[in-house]
Design an enzyme around this catalytic site. Structure first.
Site, mmCIF file in Angstrom:
data_model
loop_
_atom_site.group_PDB
_atom_site.id
_atom_site.type_symbol
_atom_site.label_atom_id
_atom_site.label_comp_id
_atom_site.label_asym_id
_atom_site.label_seq_id
_atom_site.Cartn_x
_atom_site.Cartn_y
_atom_site.Cartn_z
ATOM 1 N N SER A 226 0.829 -1.199 0.000
ATOM 2 C CA SER A 226 0.000 0.000 0.000
ATOM 3 C C SER A 226 0.860 1.243 0.000
ATOM 4 O O SER A 226 2.084 1.188 0.128
ATOM 5 C CB SER A 226 -0.925 0.007 1.214
ATOM 6 O OG SER A 226 -0.220 0.505 2.332
ATOM 7 N N LYS A 227 0.181 2.355 -0.115
ATOM 8 C CA LYS A 227 0.816 3.663 -0.164
ATOM 9 C C LYS A 227 1.778 3.881 1.012
ATOM 10 O O LYS A 227 2.790 4.554 0.884
ATOM 11 C CB LYS A 227 -0.302 4.705 -0.102
ATOM 12 C CG LYS A 227 0.020 5.996 -0.754
ATOM 13 C CD LYS A 227 -1.235 6.842 -0.847
ATOM 14 C CE LYS A 227 -0.882 8.219 -1.337
ATOM 15 N NZ LYS A 227 -2.039 8.975 -1.760
ATOM 16 N N ARG A 228 1.440 3.299 2.161
ATOM 17 C CA ARG A 228 2.260 3.495 3.354
ATOM 18 C C ARG A 228 3.585 2.742 3.314
ATOM 19 O O ARG A 228 4.506 3.049 4.041
ATOM 20 C CB ARG A 228 1.479 3.081 4.601
ATOM 21 C CG ARG A 228 0.501 4.113 5.092
ATOM 22 C CD ARG A 228 -0.124 3.653 6.386
ATOM 23 N NE ARG A 228 -0.726 2.330 6.220
ATOM 24 C CZ ARG A 228 -1.966 2.130 5.786
ATOM 25 N NH1 ARG A 228 -2.719 3.141 5.494
ATOM 26 N NH2 ARG A 228 -2.454 0.909 5.643
#
Ligand code: GLU
Length: 379
Positions: A226-228
């Site tokens: 994910s983006k994180r």
């Protein structure tokens, strides 16, 4: 066999995920490997969710990774990408075809695609409403990676919204037909859409392309990257000073392997070796350490000229007062074997071009302030 025609079809609705970059790369490599055509098609019909900023990130990332496209509308003498927002006439034309064949109807202002087959009503627990299911003639996909996928039941679906905008399934299929795409290579998240797409192909009377759905990229916890997660966007690698050849090399290894445990591959080798048949069915685990290692390998093995070309923007951005390229060259040659990120370069060579640098007070006390330091330095 007809020449290979593939496309990368991003929707500019968010940051440029490395999974998308990998999809682009697999398409581009396949086109180059087979002597085929690579097309960039921007799927920007969802006006509310698109932005020019996201679009620019896509162009910059493709450029940086060295992926050029072969076709498109003329924009200032160069090939622009195809943009679905500029192709309304094509979609209207195909809609007219479907309507003439009796395969559409209007409901609540939206246009639906009508499936053929026996109908029955069921209550859908999940959506809390009664829906009409249609027993369709089995739409079978022989996916090049996933094997056989089949669906025997589906529902009519919207192809034009009530606001007059066409829907993803429709424009995606129409463009793949209009652009004579031979292989659809895309993320596994689209596998469940593919039976709908096959139904559209059949209704339009077109032969579906071959499909290859690429497995997901997971993080170390086994969750979808994910983006994180660090390194999940191409911008991360650009900013830190990875070399594009290392990132391309690494992305290829996410799901593909040339065999013989080979990992360090230069771009010409990737072009020569890449093929769809070696793409793995299993999900890949993202491993930033390996990408970091590959970056070191590429930096060490690249020519001095290429190193200079890649390092220069970092040196310039940091404002290192090197004077001329001739003066900079030997400084870069000293650090090339040791550099791991291009963003390290200014810090490592800067002191060679200035007298104005900070002294470490402890080191000054220990050596420089001691009597005779000047003589020792002289010697
Ligand atoms: N616009 C779709 C996406 O970004 C493209 C899907 C496809 O490649 O067919 O996921």
């Amino acid at each position: 066999m007809s020449p290979v025609r593939v496309r990368f079809a991003p929707s500019p609705t968010g940051f440029f995920h490395i999974g998308s970059a990998r999809t682009a790369l697999f398409n581009w490599l396949y086109a180059r490997h087979t002597g085929g055509t690579f097309i960039l098609r921007i799927e920007d019909t969802d006006k509310e969710r698109n932005s020019e900023e996201f679009l620019n990130v896509i162009y910059d990332s493709l450029n940086w990774l060295g992926m050029n496209w072969d076709e498109g509308p003329n924009v200032g003498g160069a090939f622009g990408p195809y943009r679905q927002s500029e192709r309304a006439a094509v979609y209207r034309e195909y809609l007219a075809k479907l309507t003439a064949a009796g395969r559409t109807y209007e409901k609540d202002g939206a246009i639906y695609f009508k499936l053929l087959g026996e109908r029955h009503e069921v209550f859908d627990e999940h959506r809390k409403k009664t829906v009409t299911k249609v027993k369709v003639p089995p739409s079978v996909i022989e996916d090049q990676i996933r094997g056989r996928v089949e669906r025997v039941e589906d529902e009519d679906f919207v192809i034009f919204r009530s606001d007059g905008n066409p829907v993803f399934h429709f424009v995606n299929v129409v463009d793949d037909i209009a652009m004579q795409i031979t292989h659809v290579i895309r993320g596994e998240d689209h596998l469940s859409n593919t039976p709908k797409h096959i139904e559209l192909y059949q209704a339009i009377g077109a032969t579906p392309p071959k499909f290859a759905h690429i497995p997901l990229i997971l993080n170390h916890e086994g969750k979808k990257l994910s983006k994180r997660d660090g390194g999940s966007s191409i911008t991360y690698f650009l900013d830190l000073g990875y070399t594009p050849e290392a990132v391309a090399n690494y992305l290829c290894l996410l799901g593909w392997s040339p065999g013989e445990n080979r990992e360090f591959l230069k771009t010409p080798e990737l072009l020569q070796l890449f093929d769809l048949v070696e793409i793995n069915r299993r999900n890949s685990i993202f491993d930033l350490d390996k990408c970091f290692w590959l970056n070191g390998q590429h930096l060490q093995h690249m020519s001095q000229e290429r190193f200079e070309e890649l390092a220069l923007p970092f040196v310039d951005k940091a404002g290192v007062p090197y004077g001329t390229r001739e003066a900079l060259r030997p400084a870069l040659a000293i650090v090339k074997p040791k550099v791991k990120h291009l963003s390290d370069v200014p810090g490592w060579i800067g002191f060679l071009f200035t007298e104005d640098y900070a002294f470490d007070p402890e080191a000054v006390a220990k050596s420089l302030a001691k009597p005779g330091a000047g003589d020792r330095l002289e010697a």
